[in-house]
Design a protein around this motif. Structure first.
Motif, short mmCIF file in Angstrom:
data_model
loop_
_atom_site.label_atom_id
_atom_site.label_comp_id
_atom_site.label_asym_id
_atom_site.label_seq_id
_atom_site.Cartn_x
_atom_site.Cartn_y
_atom_site.Cartn_z
N MET A 143 1.76 7.41 -8.36
CA MET A 143 0.55 6.69 -8.46
C MET A 143 1.00 6.27 -7.20
N ALA A 144 -0.27 6.38 -6.42
CA ALA A 144 -0.22 5.57 -4.80
C ALA A 144 -0.49 4.16 -4.63
N PRO A 145 -0.02 3.28 -4.00
CA PRO A 145 0.02 2.31 -4.22
C PRO A 145 -2.21 1.68 -3.38
N PRO A 146 -1.49 0.71 -3.70
CA PRO A 146 -3.11 0.30 -3.17
C PRO A 146 -3.89 0.51 -1.98
N LEU A 147 -5.22 0.21 -1.15
CA LEU A 147 -5.31 0.60 -0.11
C LEU A 147 -4.66 -0.87 0.26
N GLY A 148 -4.70 0.16 1.11
CA GLY A 148 -4.24 -0.75 2.27
C GLY A 148 -4.91 -1.31 3.55
N VAL A 149 -4.17 -1.86 5.25
CA VAL A 149 -4.35 -2.66 6.18
C VAL A 149 -3.63 -2.21 6.90
N GLN A 150 -3.09 -1.75 7.95
CA GLN A 150 -2.02 -1.41 9.31
C GLN A 150 -3.01 -2.38 10.02
N LEU A 151 -1.87 -3.83 10.14
CA LEU A 151 -2.03 -4.61 10.45
C LEU A 151 -2.33 -4.53 11.78
N TYR A 152 -2.07 -3.74 13.01
CA TYR A 152 -2.49 -3.50 14.46
C TYR A 152 -3.57 -3.67 14.74
N ASP A 180 3.08 -14.17 -2.51
CA ASP A 180 1.87 -14.71 -3.30
C ASP A 180 0.51 -14.71 -3.08
N LEU A 181 -0.11 -14.09 -1.99
CA LEU A 181 -1.40 -13.75 -1.79
C LEU A 181 -1.75 -12.17 -2.61
N GLY A 182 -0.48 -12.17 -3.19
CA GLY A 182 -0.80 -10.44 -4.27
C GLY A 182 -0.60 -8.82 -3.30
N LEU A 183 -0.51 -9.51 -2.43
CA LEU A 183 -0.10 -8.29 -1.19
C LEU A 183 1.39 -7.41 -1.09
N THR A 184 0.59 -6.27 -1.75
CA THR A 184 2.10 -4.78 -1.85
C THR A 184 2.57 -4.36 0.14
N ILE A 185 3.40 -3.89 0.36
CA ILE A 185 3.87 -3.95 1.46
C ILE A 185 4.34 -2.09 1.32
N PRO A 186 3.75 -1.37 1.20
CA PRO A 186 4.54 -0.07 0.62
C PRO A 186 5.70 0.50 1.74
#
Length: 248
Positions: free
Chosen positions: A1-10, A53-59
């Motif tokens: 299963m793919a990780p959740p939708l993310g944002v490239q921080l650039y 703490d924010l529930g953000l993953t870093i795949p």
């Protein structure tokens, strides 16, 4: 299963430099569940604590420093973030993608880095721009040729927008690259090199068809530049992808 939708921080680099923790909180408030850093050696322990703490993953994390610094500490930082993918986002000379010999040199560099990445429990990936797609080498896009010379364990993060700007039929490209594609940069715009990007779903990209061609890849929203409020564009992008069932 793919990780959740993310944002490239650039995408939010200016705001991030001023208030890292506040920006990460705002991204979480928009409903994103993952982020992709681009400066992994910048306080990885602190970054990981805030993300957790924010529930953000870093795949995965971008790390151009892998090509011009001692790679060991960079890989260690990426592992500290909890990422699985160590992504080379650029840094190989553009001209190397115009000849078979140059592509061979690029593949050798990436294959060697991949072996080092494995020693840190990571998988190396390469992220394209238009210059790895636009040149045709032996009648094929340079990125296709590169993929054929990469070791099996080297993954790809396909920037769908730059692939389209480079002249590729993006669904067809993704189909050819297959399971090597572990991540997609999902972005939209007018398909012009010098024009700002727009919220996903409001430009010229055939987003549903592109995503359908790589169903198992991690989706990462990115705007290299934006003529409107960038957080508004991120919110619109997530809403559009949610409508496609792609925002989990």
């Amino acid at each position: 299963m793919a990780p959740p939708l993310g944002v490239q921080l650039y995408t939010v680099r200016e705001a991030l430099a001023a208030d890292r923790n506040g920006v990460l909180a705002r991204i979480a408030e928009l409903g994103y569940k993952a982020v992709e850093p681009f400066q992994p050696t910048d306080d990885p322990e602190g970054f990981r604590r805030v993300a957790d703490d924010l529930g953000l993953t870093i795949p995965g994390a971008h790390a151009i420093a892998l090509l011009d610094e001692e790679p060991g500490p960079v890989f260690e930082a990426i592992a500290t973030l909890g990422a699985e993918l160590a992504i080379v986002p650029a840094g190989i000379p553009h001209e190397d993608f115009t000849t078979a010999e140059g592509i061979g040199r690029a593949a050798e560099r990436l294959n060697a880095l991949s072996e080092l990445a494995a020693g840190h429990g990571l998988r190396l990936a390469y992220h394209n721009h238009w210059w790895e797609v636009e040149p045709l080498v032996q009648g094929r896009h340079a990125l296709d040729v590169l993929a054929g010379e990469l070791a099996e364990q080297v993954a790809l993060e396909v920037d769908t927008y730059w692939a389209a700007v480079g002249g590729a039929d993006v669904p067809g490209l993704l189909g050819r690259l297959g399971d090597r594609v572990r991540s997609l940069h999902v972005k939209d715009g007018p398909l012009a090199k010098e024009q700002p990007h727009v919220a996903v779903g409001s430009g010229a990209m055939a987003v549903p068809e592109i995503l359908a061609a790589a169903p198992g890849a991690w989706r990462v929203v990115e705007l290299d530049s934006c003529a409107t409020d960038v957080f508004g564009a991120l919110a619109e992008s997530r809403a559009y992808l949610d409508g496609l069932g792609e925002a989990a």
